[in-house]
Design an enzyme around this catalytic site. Structure first.
Site, PDB file in Angstrom:
ATOM      1  N   SER A 110      43.605  28.100  28.107  1.00  0.00           N
ATOM      2  CA  SER A 110      42.154  27.986  28.028  1.00  0.00           C
ATOM      3  C   SER A 110      41.696  26.535  28.018  1.00  0.00           C
ATOM      4  O   SER A 110      42.334  25.666  27.429  1.00  0.00           O
ATOM      5  CB  SER A 110      41.659  28.680  26.752  1.00  0.00           C
ATOM      6  OG  SER A 110      40.276  28.471  26.569  1.00  0.00           O
ATOM      7  N   TYR A 132      35.761  27.647  32.035  1.00  0.00           N
ATOM      8  CA  TYR A 132      34.425  28.208  32.169  1.00  0.00           C
ATOM      9  C   TYR A 132      33.622  27.245  33.044  1.00  0.00           C
ATOM     10  O   TYR A 132      34.060  26.126  33.329  1.00  0.00           O
ATOM     11  CB  TYR A 132      33.767  28.350  30.797  1.00  0.00           C
ATOM     12  CG  TYR A 132      34.512  29.270  29.864  1.00  0.00           C
ATOM     13  CD1 TYR A 132      34.386  30.643  29.991  1.00  0.00           C
ATOM     14  CD2 TYR A 132      35.340  28.768  28.863  1.00  0.00           C
ATOM     15  CE1 TYR A 132      35.069  31.496  29.139  1.00  0.00           C
ATOM     16  CE2 TYR A 132      36.030  29.620  28.012  1.00  0.00           C
ATOM     17  CZ  TYR A 132      35.892  30.976  28.151  1.00  0.00           C
ATOM     18  OH  TYR A 132      36.574  31.824  27.321  1.00  0.00           O
ATOM     19  N   THR A 158      36.627  31.700  34.494  1.00  0.00           N
ATOM     20  CA  THR A 158      36.186  32.849  33.716  1.00  0.00           C
ATOM     21  C   THR A 158      34.670  32.923  33.712  1.00  0.00           C
ATOM     22  O   THR A 158      34.003  31.954  33.356  1.00  0.00           O
ATOM     23  CB  THR A 158      36.707  32.755  32.271  1.00  0.00           C
ATOM     24  OG1 THR A 158      38.142  32.731  32.294  1.00  0.00           O
ATOM     25  CG2 THR A 158      36.247  33.955  31.454  1.00  0.00           C
ATOM     26  N   LYS A 256      38.008  35.471  36.994  1.00  0.00           N
ATOM     27  CA  LYS A 256      38.264  36.363  35.864  1.00  0.00           C
ATOM     28  C   LYS A 256      36.941  36.865  35.295  1.00  0.00           C
ATOM     29  O   LYS A 256      36.020  36.084  35.079  1.00  0.00           O
ATOM     30  CB  LYS A 256      39.045  35.623  34.773  1.00  0.00           C
ATOM     31  CG  LYS A 256      39.445  36.486  33.588  1.00  0.00           C
ATOM     32  CD  LYS A 256      40.321  35.693  32.632  1.00  0.00           C
ATOM     33  CE  LYS A 256      40.782  36.553  31.463  1.00  0.00           C
ATOM     34  NZ  LYS A 256      39.670  36.912  30.555  1.00  0.00           N
ATOM     35  N   SER A 278      38.121  42.275  33.948  1.00  0.00           N
ATOM     36  CA  SER A 278      38.070  41.881  32.538  1.00  0.00           C
ATOM     37  C   SER A 278      36.651  41.977  32.000  1.00  0.00           C
ATOM     38  O   SER A 278      35.689  41.709  32.719  1.00  0.00           O
ATOM     39  CB  SER A 278      38.578  40.441  32.385  1.00  0.00           C
ATOM     40  OG  SER A 278      38.365  39.941  31.074  1.00  0.00           O
ATOM     41  N   HIS A 280      36.274  40.444  28.882  1.00  0.00           N
ATOM     42  CA  HIS A 280      36.495  39.454  27.827  1.00  0.00           C
ATOM     43  C   HIS A 280      36.950  40.129  26.527  1.00  0.00           C
ATOM     44  O   HIS A 280      36.570  39.743  25.428  1.00  0.00           O
ATOM     45  CB  HIS A 280      35.231  38.632  27.573  1.00  0.00           C
ATOM     46  CG  HIS A 280      35.505  37.175  27.346  1.00  0.00           C
ATOM     47  ND1 HIS A 280      35.266  36.209  28.291  1.00  0.00           N
ATOM     48  CD2 HIS A 280      36.006  36.505  26.281  1.00  0.00           C
ATOM     49  CE1 HIS A 280      35.591  35.025  27.822  1.00  0.00           C
ATOM     50  NE2 HIS A 280      36.053  35.180  26.605  1.00  0.00           N
TER      51      HIS A 280
END
Length: 393
Positions: A110, A132, A158, A256, A278, A280
């Site tokens: 991440s 992100y 993401t 994602k 996904s 999350h």
């Protein structure tokens, strides 16, 4: 083998041990989903609705579990999903990387991780950097280039997050930084968990709430909430933005957070290598169906044009087999390995991965399959009302 002090047999046992070992606020940070937790619960519960069609003779003596994800060969179809600041154990993402590397599988790191990519990738070169959409294009590109320089094998963007932090059972206190006030609030809960306290004392450090992978040249490492605030203020990306970043990156690229077939098609259109179905982990828009319910429609929408992974609700090897039978190439796990780390650090992460890997092999045996690549929906008993699909716009 039976559970022992240093070994647990199931992910459920890892969760129980993590709950016992971690301060309440740390455990709750791993547990809860958005609002009522309907999506989080469905992520897990939906797997129980799927049945198997086992065979009893001519069963395979050996089973092939290996596959590739974004160009990386992995010995079984499970990838570490990127999760944020890990105050669960002093080793944090470094310990996770070591555990995954021991079994040869890949890891998503991440951008909100507590350890810098340069440190983590030394322990596991099969690393995908997750980001992100934070800041402008220049900022996004700078972080991607840092990941490239460190040796990241792929980029994950993401997008499944609506900044809904409300939880019906309450959100745990998370300090901006470890200062006197934070120590005062946490003193008793931490002292009441001597195993957790001992690990941190032994490491000679305190939980680090900075996010070193989001720092840009000439800046100080932002705190978790400082970075979160910047993320909130950044306009959501357009498909044009995503196509631009994919082109700039030039290597394996995953989107994602996909739950709608139309978004899956758009990921194909921009040339993405992979997508992750996904929500999350139930921390996005509550009342979104379980990812396993949405997987078949997304897999049908894109065919073999893009690698499809599933993220959400995986607790055992049989869950992985169900996902593969419905069209996933591999799965990503989050809470499962975090509970393992909470239960027993790096060894606990390794323990969880072994449980899931062995469960995949055992399930294949029961189905009479010699390879994960032989799995189809015909291996499952699927209720008529199981799947969910948004109609094409």
């Amino acid at each position: 083998m039976a559970s022992t002090r240093d070994w647990f047999e199931t992910v459920a046992e890892a969760q129980r041990r993590a709950k016992k070992r971690l301060p309440k606020a740390v455990y709750l940070a791993l547990l809860g989903g958005a609002e009522a937790g309907a999506t989080m619960d469905d992520n897990v519960g939906a797997f129980r609705e799927l049945g198997f069609r086992p065979r009893i003779a001519d069963l395979p003596a050996a089973r092939e579990l290996s596959t590739t994800v974004m160009g990386q060969e992995i010995p079984f179809p499970v990838v570490i999903s990127p999760t944020g600041v890990q105050a669960v154990d002093p080793q944090g993402e470094v310990g996770v990387a070591k555990a995954a590397a021991q079994l040869g599988t890949a890891m998503g790191l991440s951008s909100f991780a507590s350890k810098p990519i340069e440190e983590v990738i030394k322990e596991n070169p099969k690393l995908f950097f997750q980001s992100y959409w934070v800041g402008d294009r220049d900022a996004m590109l700078a972080r991607a280039e840092r990941a490239r320089a460190a040796g990241a094998k792929g980029l994950i963007v993401t997008l499944d997050w609506v900044f809904d932090s409300r939880r019906d059972w309450g959100s745990p206190f998370i300090p901006e930084r470890i200062n006197f006030e934070a120590v005062r609030k946490y003193a008793f809960p931490v002292a009441s968990k001597p195993g957790y306290l001992y690990r941190w004392v032994k490491s000679g450090s305190l939980p680090d709430l900075g996010v070193p992978n989001l720092v840009l040249p000439g800046q100080e490492v932002p705190t978790f909430f400082g970075a979160y605030g910047q993320w909130i203020q950044t306009p959501a990306p357009t498909w044009e933005d995503l196509a631009w970043l994919r082109e700039q990156w030039g290597g394996p690229f995953m989107i994602k957070g996909i739950t709608h077939p139309d978004d899956a098609r758009r990921a194909v259109d921009i040339g993405a290598t992979a997508l992750s179905v996904s929500n999350h982990g139930g921390n996005n828009l509550d009342s979104t169906p379980a990812t396993i319910r949405l997987l078949p429609a997304i897999a049908d929408a894109v065919g073999d044009q893009i690698e499809v992974l599933l993220d959400g609700g995986i607790r055992r090897g049989s869950d992985v087999v169900k996902a593969l039978a419905l069209g996933a190439r591999a799965v990503m796990i989050g809470r499962a390995y975090l509970w393992g780390m909470g239960a027993n650090g790096e060894k606990g992460v390794n323990n969880v991965l072994v449980i899931i890997r062995d469960g995949i092999s055992e399930t294949l045996y029961g189905l009479g399959k010699s390879s994960i690549h032989q799995l189809t929906p015909e291996d499952l008993i699927i209720p008529a009302d199981f799947t969910r699909s948004a109609k094409k716009a």
